[in-house]
Write a protein that holds these residues in place. Structure first.
Motif, PDB file in Angstrom:
ATOM      1  N   SER A 133       0.921  -1.195   0.102  1.00 13.62           N
ATOM      2  CA  SER A 133       0.117  -0.047   0.059  1.00 13.62           C
ATOM      3  C   SER A 133       0.879   1.274   0.076  1.00 13.62           C
ATOM      4  CB  SER A 133      -1.036  -0.148   1.184  1.00 13.62           C
ATOM      5  OG  SER A 133      -1.786   1.139   1.096  1.00 13.62           O
ATOM      6  N   ILE A 134       2.086   1.407   0.666  1.00 15.38           N
ATOM      7  CA  ILE A 134       2.865   2.316   0.771  1.00 15.38           C
ATOM      8  C   ILE A 134       3.542   2.441  -0.551  1.00 15.38           C
ATOM      9  CG2 ILE A 134       5.181   3.267   1.833  1.00 15.38           C
ATOM     10  CD1 ILE A 134       4.442   1.986   4.670  1.00 15.38           C
ATOM     11  N   ARG A 135       3.858   1.340  -1.093  1.00 17.74           N
ATOM     12  CA  ARG A 135       4.569   1.764  -2.543  1.00 17.74           C
ATOM     13  C   ARG A 135       3.652   1.905  -3.328  1.00 17.74           C
ATOM     14  NH1 ARG A 135       8.483  -1.388  -5.513  1.00 17.74           N
ATOM     15  NH2 ARG A 135       9.063  -2.579  -3.814  1.00 17.74           N
ATOM     16  N   GLN A 136       2.447   1.681  -3.433  1.00 14.62           N
ATOM     17  CA  GLN A 136       1.518   2.142  -4.644  1.00 14.62           C
ATOM     18  C   GLN A 136       1.173   3.692  -4.337  1.00 14.62           C
ATOM     19  OE1 GLN A 136      -2.339   0.059  -3.887  1.00 14.62           O
ATOM     20  NE2 GLN A 136      -3.243   1.117  -6.030  1.00 14.62           N
ATOM     21  N   ALA A 137       1.150   3.918  -2.925  1.00 17.65           N
ATOM     22  CA  ALA A 137       0.739   5.500  -2.739  1.00 17.65           C
ATOM     23  C   ALA A 137       1.952   6.287  -3.114  1.00 17.65           C
ATOM     24  CB  ALA A 137       0.726   5.863  -1.352  1.00 17.65           C
ATOM     25  N   LEU A 138       3.098   5.908  -3.096  1.00 16.46           N
ATOM     26  CA  LEU A 138       4.311   6.717  -3.345  1.00 16.46           C
ATOM     27  C   LEU A 138       4.607   6.706  -5.007  1.00 16.46           C
ATOM     28  CD1 LEU A 138       7.048   5.534  -0.908  1.00 16.46           C
ATOM     29  CD2 LEU A 138       6.038   7.903  -1.026  1.00 16.46           C
ATOM     30  N   GLU A 139       4.174   5.561  -5.915  1.00 12.15           N
ATOM     31  CA  GLU A 139       4.278   5.521  -7.182  1.00 12.15           C
ATOM     32  C   GLU A 139       3.216   6.629  -7.742  1.00 12.15           C
ATOM     33  OE1 GLU A 139       3.889   1.367  -7.784  1.00 12.15           O
ATOM     34  OE2 GLU A 139       5.864   1.185  -7.728  1.00 12.15           O
ATOM     35  N   GLN A 140       1.965   6.476  -6.893  1.00 13.52           N
ATOM     36  CA  GLN A 140       0.944   7.367  -7.551  1.00 13.52           C
ATOM     37  C   GLN A 140       1.262   8.952  -7.132  1.00 13.52           C
ATOM     38  OE1 GLN A 140      -2.689   6.705  -5.905  1.00 13.52           O
ATOM     39  NE2 GLN A 140      -3.660   8.533  -6.679  1.00 13.52           N
ATOM     40  N   LEU A 141       1.884   9.317  -6.085  1.00 14.63           N
ATOM     41  CA  LEU A 141       2.355  10.737  -5.796  1.00 14.63           C
ATOM     42  C   LEU A 141       3.556  10.886  -6.786  1.00 14.63           C
ATOM     43  CD1 LEU A 141       3.079  11.825  -2.250  1.00 14.63           C
ATOM     44  CD2 LEU A 141       4.793  12.100  -3.861  1.00 14.63           C
ATOM     45  N   GLU A 142       4.349  10.134  -7.163  1.00 16.60           N
ATOM     46  CA  GLU A 142       5.486  10.422  -8.147  1.00 16.60           C
ATOM     47  C   GLU A 142       4.882  10.514  -9.684  1.00 16.60           C
ATOM     48  OE1 GLU A 142       9.802   8.354  -9.537  1.00 16.60           O
ATOM     49  OE2 GLU A 142       7.993   7.093  -9.096  1.00 16.60           O
ATOM     50  N   PHE A 143       3.795  10.056  -9.904  1.00 14.58           N
ATOM     51  CA  PHE A 143       3.194  10.272 -11.007  1.00 14.58           C
ATOM     52  C   PHE A 143       2.420  11.451 -11.412  1.00 14.58           C
ATOM     53  CE2 PHE A 143      -0.632   9.448 -13.897  1.00 14.58           C
ATOM     54  CZ  PHE A 143       0.054   9.249 -15.308  1.00 14.58           C
ATOM     55  N   GLU A 144       1.619  11.736 -10.157  1.00 11.59           N
ATOM     56  CA  GLU A 144       0.654  12.842 -10.186  1.00 11.59           C
ATOM     57  C   GLU A 144       1.417  14.249  -9.977  1.00 11.59           C
ATOM     58  OE1 GLU A 144      -2.320  12.019  -7.166  1.00 11.59           O
ATOM     59  OE2 GLU A 144      -3.358  10.792  -8.488  1.00 11.59           O
ATOM     60  N   ARG A 145       2.657  14.141  -9.249  1.00 12.47           N
ATOM     61  CA  ARG A 145       3.104  15.240  -8.988  1.00 12.47           C
ATOM     62  C   ARG A 145       2.088  16.819  -8.584  1.00 12.47           C
ATOM     63  NH1 ARG A 145       8.726  14.779  -9.699  1.00 12.47           N
ATOM     64  NH2 ARG A 145       9.411  13.093 -10.669  1.00 12.47           N
ATOM     65  N   LYS A 146       1.182  16.289  -7.731  1.00 14.80           N
ATOM     66  CA  LYS A 146       0.185  17.216  -7.650  1.00 14.80           C
ATOM     67  C   LYS A 146       0.733  18.656  -6.709  1.00 14.80           C
ATOM     68  CE  LYS A 146      -4.486  17.113  -5.301  1.00 14.80           C
ATOM     69  NZ  LYS A 146      -5.275  16.365  -4.540  1.00 14.80           N
ATOM     70  N   LEU A 147       0.338  19.779  -6.697  1.00 19.26           N
ATOM     71  CA  LEU A 147       0.465  20.656  -5.811  1.00 19.26           C
ATOM     72  C   LEU A 147      -0.479  20.671  -4.474  1.00 19.26           C
ATOM     73  CD1 LEU A 147       0.893  23.730  -8.199  1.00 19.26           C
ATOM     74  CD2 LEU A 147       2.774  22.347  -7.009  1.00 19.26           C
ATOM     75  N   TYR A 148      -0.025  21.066  -3.337  1.00 21.74           N
ATOM     76  CA  TYR A 148      -0.862  21.018  -2.154  1.00 21.74           C
ATOM     77  C   TYR A 148      -0.836  22.416  -1.675  1.00 21.74           C
ATOM     78  CZ  TYR A 148      -1.377  16.015  -2.743  1.00 21.74           C
ATOM     79  OH  TYR A 148      -1.558  14.652  -3.033  1.00 21.74           O
ATOM     80  N   TYR A 149      -1.608  22.626  -0.577  1.00 22.50           N
ATOM     81  CA  TYR A 149      -1.761  23.976  -0.064  1.00 22.50           C
ATOM     82  C   TYR A 149      -2.380  23.925   1.444  1.00 22.50           C
ATOM     83  CZ  TYR A 149      -2.043  25.317  -4.760  1.00 22.50           C
ATOM     84  OH  TYR A 149      -1.650  25.614  -6.294  1.00 22.50           O
ATOM     85  N   PRO A 150      -1.798  24.696   2.377  1.00 18.19           N
ATOM     86  CA  PRO A 150      -2.376  24.677   3.708  1.00 18.19           C
ATOM     87  C   PRO A 150      -3.994  24.508   3.813  1.00 18.19           C
ATOM     88  CG  PRO A 150      -0.757  26.375   3.595  1.00 18.19           C
ATOM     89  CD  PRO A 150      -1.047  25.778   1.757  1.00 18.19           C
ATOM     90  N   ALA A 151      -4.220  23.787   4.918  1.00 18.88           N
ATOM     91  CA  ALA A 151      -5.699  23.367   5.184  1.00 18.88           C
ATOM     92  C   ALA A 151      -6.330  24.585   5.778  1.00 18.88           C
ATOM     93  CB  ALA A 151      -5.950  22.163   5.704  1.00 18.88           C
ATOM     94  N   LYS A 152      -6.998  25.344   5.295  1.00 20.56           N
ATOM     95  CA  LYS A 152      -7.488  26.729   5.893  1.00 20.56           C
ATOM     96  C   LYS A 152      -8.576  26.204   6.793  1.00 20.56           C
ATOM     97  CE  LYS A 152      -5.633  29.622   2.887  1.00 20.56           C
ATOM     98  NZ  LYS A 152      -4.416  30.690   3.475  1.00 20.56           N
ATOM     99  N   GLN A 153      -9.222  25.334   6.881  1.00 22.95           N
ATOM    100  CA  GLN A 153     -10.031  25.126   8.017  1.00 22.95           C
ATOM    101  C   GLN A 153      -9.260  24.600   9.297  1.00 22.95           C
ATOM    102  OE1 GLN A 153      -9.461  22.965   5.257  1.00 22.95           O
ATOM    103  NE2 GLN A 153     -10.453  21.056   5.279  1.00 22.95           N
ATOM    104  N   LEU A 154      -8.115  24.506   9.175  1.00 23.60           N
ATOM    105  CA  LEU A 154      -7.104  24.444  10.597  1.00 23.60           C
ATOM    106  C   LEU A 154      -6.389  25.406  10.891  1.00 23.60           C
ATOM    107  CD1 LEU A 154      -6.063  20.789   9.659  1.00 23.60           C
ATOM    108  CD2 LEU A 154      -7.789  21.211  11.206  1.00 23.60           C
TER     109      LEU A 154
END
Length: 388
Positions: free
Chosen positions: A354-375
């Motif tokens: 499961s960890i491997r799958q998540a990392l491979e997906q993360l490497e493929f998508e290269r998505k941008l993230y932002y601070p969670a305003k609700q916190l």
């Protein structure tokens, strides 16, 4: 509103409890409230504590102790004395429900009385340590005038997975009920802790609430996009009975050179460096912040047991970095549903596949993230004061 905030967590520490306290107090101030704080401090010579509180602005600050062993005396201490102190500390923690901060609750002296206002709309006592609630009770019993008392809990007493005491849970339950029954409201930082506490103390459930942990301030890093070689970091202690880091270690060890892993924190495990994994014990805050800046993906491993969610998960949500949350322990399905609601975390199970799958997906998508305003601190603080 006039608020008295009581905590026996050192206000200059970098602990999860202190970061939570600072964020909430900051939020109160940002919402136009006047806040007085009672806390303790630690020696500036301790490399794991942050003595710079210039960014932390609040009202009157009552320090209960300023003195500790100075650096000169510390160097003169023998290894024999250190061993004896370690043994004494272990005995104390075995036969005591609370830590050494209990000493500050014994007497509400004139130093405290002379620095308090005659009336507070709200008194908030915060744990950990849980002695903050005892000090608040003693101050209240000493005659202070107030509107309501809110207890803000990290780990509960009876269900605390880190508690190592010979007292049976039945006795802990009696002591916990006696303490929380005095509060007008009780706030927990995990929805699963709230659920268990409502069942454990059914007659008190009407005054129990859950609010997520706020972060102190946003951290926006340059170049948030993943580079060709992805640096992954786990920051924090990882005692094997509380967090299982082995699947993450094995996964990165087996992956290609596109991934590297930093594991920084204390543990009972004896993990060793590999070609793409670096193992370090705790490091000073300045070094830790540099490591975080150089990291592409921050990892948070949830506990093997218990109902609490590590506070670092919420603090990482203040960044624009990907956060890999490895789900483990109880309530895994419910945890996934809860965390999915933030639309901020990358979730996987604590298994190598499961960890491997998540990392491979993360490497493929290269998505941008932002601070969670609700916190944000001001958001959570506003909700805190609106509880009824």
């Amino acid at each position: 509103m006039k608020i008295l905030y009581i905590t026996l967590a050192p206000i200059n520490s970098n602990s999860s409890a202190t970061l939570r306290n600072k964020a909430l107090i900051k939020g109160f101030v940002e919402n136009g409230n006047e806040v007085d704080v009672i806390s303790i401090v630690t020696p500036n010579s301790n490399p794991y504590f942050n003595g710079d509180n210039k960014k932390f602005i609040f009202g009157n600050h009552i320090i209960l102790n300023k003195n500790s062993i100075n650096e000169k005396n510390k160097k003169q201490q023998t290894s024999k004395n250190a061993i004896l102190r370690k043994i004494a500390s272990k005995i104390f923690h075995t036969f005591s429900i609370h830590d050494g901060s209990i000493i500050h609750t014994k007497k509400v002296n004139s130093y405290i009385n002379n620095n308090l206002q005659p009336f507070y709309d709200i008194i908030i006592s915060s744990s950990d340590p849980k002695t903050g609630h005892i000090l608040a009770r003693n101050i209240i019993n000493n005659g202070i005038k107030y509107g309501k008392w809110i207890q803000y809990w990290g780990d509960p007493l009876t269900l605390d997975i880190a508690t190592n005491t010979f007292y049976p849970k039945r006795i802990l339950g009696i002591k916990e009920r006696n303490l929380i029954s005095n509060a007008d409201q009780i706030v927990y930082v995990s929805p699963f802790t709230l659920e268990k506490q409502c069942k454990l103390f059914d007659s008190l459930k009407e005054k129990m609430f859950f609010l997520p942990i706020p972060y102190l301030e946003e951290k926006i890093y340059e170049k948030p996009c993943l580079k060709n070689k992805i640096v992954i970091s786990y920051f924090g202690d990882y005692l094997s009975e509380i967090r299982n880091i082995v699947p993450l270690f094995n996964t990165i060890k087996s992956l290609n050179s596109n991934f590297s892993l930093n594991i920084i924190g204390n543990s009972d495990l004896k993990l060793k460096d590999t070609a793409n994994i670096t193992i370090l014990n705790r490091i000073p805050l300045e070094e830790l912040e540099k490591k975080e800046q150089e990291t592409d993906v921050i990892v948070c491993i949830l506990n093997c047991k218990g109902t609490q969610i590590p506070g670092k998960l919420y603090y990482y949500a203040a960044t624009n970095k990907p956060i890999l949350v490895i789900i483990d322990g109880e309530n895994q399905k419910e945890l996934k549903e809860y965390l999915d609601g933030y639309d901020r975390f990358i979730l996987c199970e604590n298994q190598e596949s499961s960890i491997r799958q998540a990392l491979e997906q993360l490497e493929f998508e290269r998505k941008l993230y932002y601070p969670a305003k609700q916190l944000e601190a001001s958001v959570i603080a506003k909700k805190f004061l609106e509880l009824n």
